[in-house]
Design an enzyme around this catalytic site. Structure first.
Site, short mmCIF file in Angstrom:
data_model
loop_
_atom_site.label_atom_id
_atom_site.label_comp_id
_atom_site.label_asym_id
_atom_site.label_seq_id
_atom_site.Cartn_x
_atom_site.Cartn_y
_atom_site.Cartn_z
N LYS A 33 -106.37 -72.43 -39.04
CA LYS A 33 -107.35 -73.07 -38.15
C LYS A 33 -106.63 -74.11 -37.32
O LYS A 33 -105.87 -74.93 -37.85
CB LYS A 33 -108.45 -73.73 -39.00
CG LYS A 33 -109.42 -74.58 -38.23
CD LYS A 33 -110.78 -73.89 -38.11
CE LYS A 33 -111.63 -74.43 -37.00
NZ LYS A 33 -111.29 -73.91 -35.65
N GLY A 86 -110.55 -75.52 -29.33
CA GLY A 86 -109.99 -76.04 -28.09
C GLY A 86 -108.88 -77.06 -28.34
O GLY A 86 -108.64 -77.48 -29.47
N ASP A 87 -108.21 -77.44 -27.28
CA ASP A 87 -107.21 -78.52 -27.30
C ASP A 87 -107.03 -78.89 -25.82
O ASP A 87 -107.92 -78.61 -25.00
CB ASP A 87 -105.90 -78.05 -27.96
CG ASP A 87 -104.93 -79.20 -28.23
OD1 ASP A 87 -105.12 -79.92 -29.22
OD2 ASP A 87 -103.98 -79.40 -27.43
N LYS A 140 -102.02 -72.98 -34.78
CA LYS A 140 -102.16 -73.55 -33.44
C LYS A 140 -101.74 -72.48 -32.44
O LYS A 140 -100.90 -71.63 -32.76
CB LYS A 140 -101.27 -74.79 -33.28
CG LYS A 140 -101.64 -75.68 -32.12
CD LYS A 140 -102.74 -76.65 -32.47
CE LYS A 140 -103.25 -77.39 -31.26
NZ LYS A 140 -104.23 -78.42 -31.59
P1 NDP Z 1 -108.09 -82.85 -22.64
O1 NDP Z 1 -107.48 -81.69 -21.93
O2 NDP Z 1 -109.56 -82.99 -22.64
O3 NDP Z 1 -107.47 -84.21 -22.08
C1 NDP Z 1 -106.11 -84.46 -22.16
C2 NDP Z 1 -105.83 -85.79 -21.52
O4 NDP Z 1 -104.49 -86.16 -21.76
C3 NDP Z 1 -106.01 -85.78 -20.02
O5 NDP Z 1 -106.42 -87.04 -19.59
C4 NDP Z 1 -104.61 -85.45 -19.55
O6 NDP Z 1 -104.31 -85.86 -18.23
C5 NDP Z 1 -103.78 -86.26 -20.52
N1 NDP Z 1 -102.46 -85.67 -20.61
C6 NDP Z 1 -102.14 -84.41 -20.98
N2 NDP Z 1 -100.82 -84.21 -20.92
C7 NDP Z 1 -100.30 -85.39 -20.50
C8 NDP Z 1 -98.98 -85.84 -20.24
N3 NDP Z 1 -97.93 -85.03 -20.41
N4 NDP Z 1 -98.84 -87.13 -19.83
C9 NDP Z 1 -99.89 -87.96 -19.67
N5 NDP Z 1 -101.17 -87.58 -19.89
C10 NDP Z 1 -101.35 -86.33 -20.30
O7 NDP Z 1 -107.51 -82.78 -24.13
P2 NDP Z 1 -108.07 -83.44 -25.45
O8 NDP Z 1 -108.70 -84.73 -25.14
O9 NDP Z 1 -108.83 -82.41 -26.16
O10 NDP Z 1 -106.72 -83.67 -26.28
C11 NDP Z 1 -105.97 -84.88 -26.21
C12 NDP Z 1 -105.07 -85.00 -27.42
O11 NDP Z 1 -105.88 -84.96 -28.61
C13 NDP Z 1 -104.04 -83.89 -27.60
O12 NDP Z 1 -102.88 -84.42 -28.21
C14 NDP Z 1 -104.72 -82.93 -28.58
O13 NDP Z 1 -103.79 -82.15 -29.29
C15 NDP Z 1 -105.39 -83.94 -29.49
N6 NDP Z 1 -106.50 -83.43 -30.28
C16 NDP Z 1 -107.60 -82.88 -29.69
C17 NDP Z 1 -108.65 -82.44 -30.45
C18 NDP Z 1 -109.93 -81.95 -29.84
O14 NDP Z 1 -110.90 -81.78 -30.59
N7 NDP Z 1 -110.00 -81.74 -28.54
C19 NDP Z 1 -108.58 -82.45 -31.92
C20 NDP Z 1 -107.42 -83.13 -32.45
C21 NDP Z 1 -106.42 -83.57 -31.64
P3 NDP Z 1 -104.07 -84.76 -17.10
O15 NDP Z 1 -105.45 -84.31 -16.72
O16 NDP Z 1 -103.35 -85.47 -16.02
O17 NDP Z 1 -103.24 -83.66 -17.70
#
Ligand code: NDP
Length: 452
Positions: A94, A169-170, A130
């Protein structure tokens, strides 16, 4: 740590590096865990004899595949997709799917490895996987995203299943992308099962799944502070990211009486000294999920806020910090500045946002520091609850799910405390606690199976 453990650890990491050339993120994630596990298992012969950590750090399977799709101008485009199946000792694989141009096998392997510990910590029957693709959804039309998702699932469907591997999602994969992938899975297999989580409410999704990761990261912070007789109320909080996790973390901070003052994306960060209130947050959510705009626009809309191009928010003075963007977005220098400016607590909403130097700075300073595998487990926990609801063909009420999420986060906190205590001090090493608590359950299941 005894000298002989240290030598063993070095040899172990050397082996991981040799077997995984060009995969620095994966090596980093394994090293961070191994530093704690080697010490813990020093006097536990069966874990050595059965090579448990060595086996957890070797994915069960990595599937890589071609994803062809046609853009709106009729050009044929080719991307690479992956699904990493790290371990299924305590339940089906998962873990999320990430669509981002920076995706590599190393990044997905590090997250699948971390996910094994995270899922174990939730107490649910799920283990680690993943997946993703080096596809950039930014600037693509809805139809292009749909065609990509359908092509991705046309291969992925062979490798997933409600009792086999259940993606979610991620980064770059939200309800829209999950909808397109679920639709294609159903079309190919003629089966309506809980093969993906994060689905829309109309077709088997769970209430509060969207909010769960961000809320959970703040709950964890709340539990760490509570143990010290403190709370989120009245605290200034620096948050990075502006996607799903970041916006819901800010939502919960507001509910608990804290003041979030920053958000970011890959273009830079905004600083709002007045705090991001409910109204401003709704504006950000609309900006990011509907208009798919950039965070820089916040400073045009709210005049007291400033935008800092190409920078990260860690120099802004704060009491608490919640990194919610991506891996390695907070390094040793950033960590040093946060501590120097009086930051007392860090809860990782993102996966591995702090690099190894930063982790050591937080550990040495003995601030409240929760690693992602514990602090952001709320998302996968509610995904686990979505799987249960799908299996039983029922939907739980929001209040029931809110309560379950709160209880699960507290359970994770307490498990970290149980294994993260430090001698002659009240300080909890939450990194060690999370690593060991996550490890023990998986390791004991693996011992029960023998060598497989
Ligand atoms: P989203 O796609 O909704 O948002 C990602 C955010 O992070 C955006 O603001 C994006 O900006 C920014 N970002 C991505 N890559 C970079 C980068 N290289 N440098 C700076 N900013 C960056 O993703 P999530 O909110 O779902 O995920 C965020 C984090 O949380 C990740 O690490 C993910 O693995 C983790 N996570 C998410 C879960 C979930 O339920 N969604 C569960 C557990 C962990 P931009 O639009 O400019 O790319």
């Amino acid at each position: 740590m005894a000298v002989s453990d240290h030598v063993d650890l070095e040899r172990f990491i050397k082996g991981v590096k040799k077997r995984n050339p060009g995969q620095p993120e994966f090596v980093q994630a394994v090293q961070e865990v191994a530093e704690d596990i080697f010490e813990f298992i020093a006097d536990k012969e069966e874990y050595h004899e059965y090579q448990i950590l060595r086996r957890i750090a070797e994915p069960d399977r990595v599937v890589s595949f071609r994803v062809c799709w046609e853009d709106d101008d009729g050009n044929i485009r080719v991307q690479r997709g992956w699904r990493v199946k790290n371990n299924n000792a305590i339940g089906p694989y998962k873990g999320g799917i990430r669509f981002h141009p920076s995706v590599t096998e190393s990044i997905l392997k590090f997250m699948a490895f971390e996910q094994t510990f995270k899922n174990s910590l939730t107490g649910l029957q799920i283990d680690g996987g993943k997946g993703g693709a080096n596809f950039n959804p930014k600037g693509k039309s809805d139809h292009e995203v749909m065609r990509f998702c359908q092509s991705f699932m046309t291969e992925l469907y062979r490798h997933v299943g409600d009792d086999i591997d259940v993606p979610a999602g991620d980064i770059g994969v939200g309800t829209r992308e999950i909808g397109y992938m679920f639709g294609q899975y159903k079309r190919i297999t003629n089966r309506f099962t809980g093969v993906l989580t994060g689905k829309g409410l109309e077709y088997g999704g769970s209430l509060i799944r969207t909010e769960a990761t961000g809320y959970g990261a703040v709950y964890f912070l709340e539990d760490m502070l509570k143990r010290r007789g403190d709370s989120v109320e009245g605290k200034t909080v620096v948050v990075s990211g502006s996607g799903n996790v970041a916006t819901h973390a800010v939502e919960k901070i507001i509910q608990l009486g804290g003041k979030a003052v920053t958000l970011s994306d890959s273009g830079g960060f905004i600083h709002d000294p007045d705090g991001i209130d409910r109204e401003k947050l709704e504006w950000v959510k609309e900006l990011k999920t509907i208009r798919r705009g950039r965070i820089a626009e916040y400073a045009d809309e709210f005049k007291r806020a400033t935008f800092h191009a190409g920078q990260r928010p860690w120099r802004v003075a704060c009491d608490l910090a919640i990194p919610c963007a991506t891996q390695n977005e907070l390094d040793g220098d950033d960590a040093t500045i946060l501590v120097k400016n009086g930051c007392r607590g860090v809860s990782e909403g993102a996966n591995m946002p702090t690099d190894l130097d930063g982790v050591h700075v937080f550990k040495d300073a003995q601030i409240l520091y929760a690693p992602g595998k514990a602090a952001n487990a709320g998302g996968v926990a509610v995904s686990g609850l979505e799987m249960s609801q799908n299996s039983a063909r029922i939907s739980w009420k929001e209040e029931e799910l809110q309560l379950l999420l709160r209880e699960i986060m507290q359970g994770i906190h307490d498990r970290c405390v149980a294994y993260g205590g430090t001698p002659r001090s009240d300080h909890i090493d939450y990194v060690r606690g999370a690593n060991i608590a996550g490890f023990v359950k998986v390791a004991d299941a693996m011992l029960a199976y023998g060598v497989v």
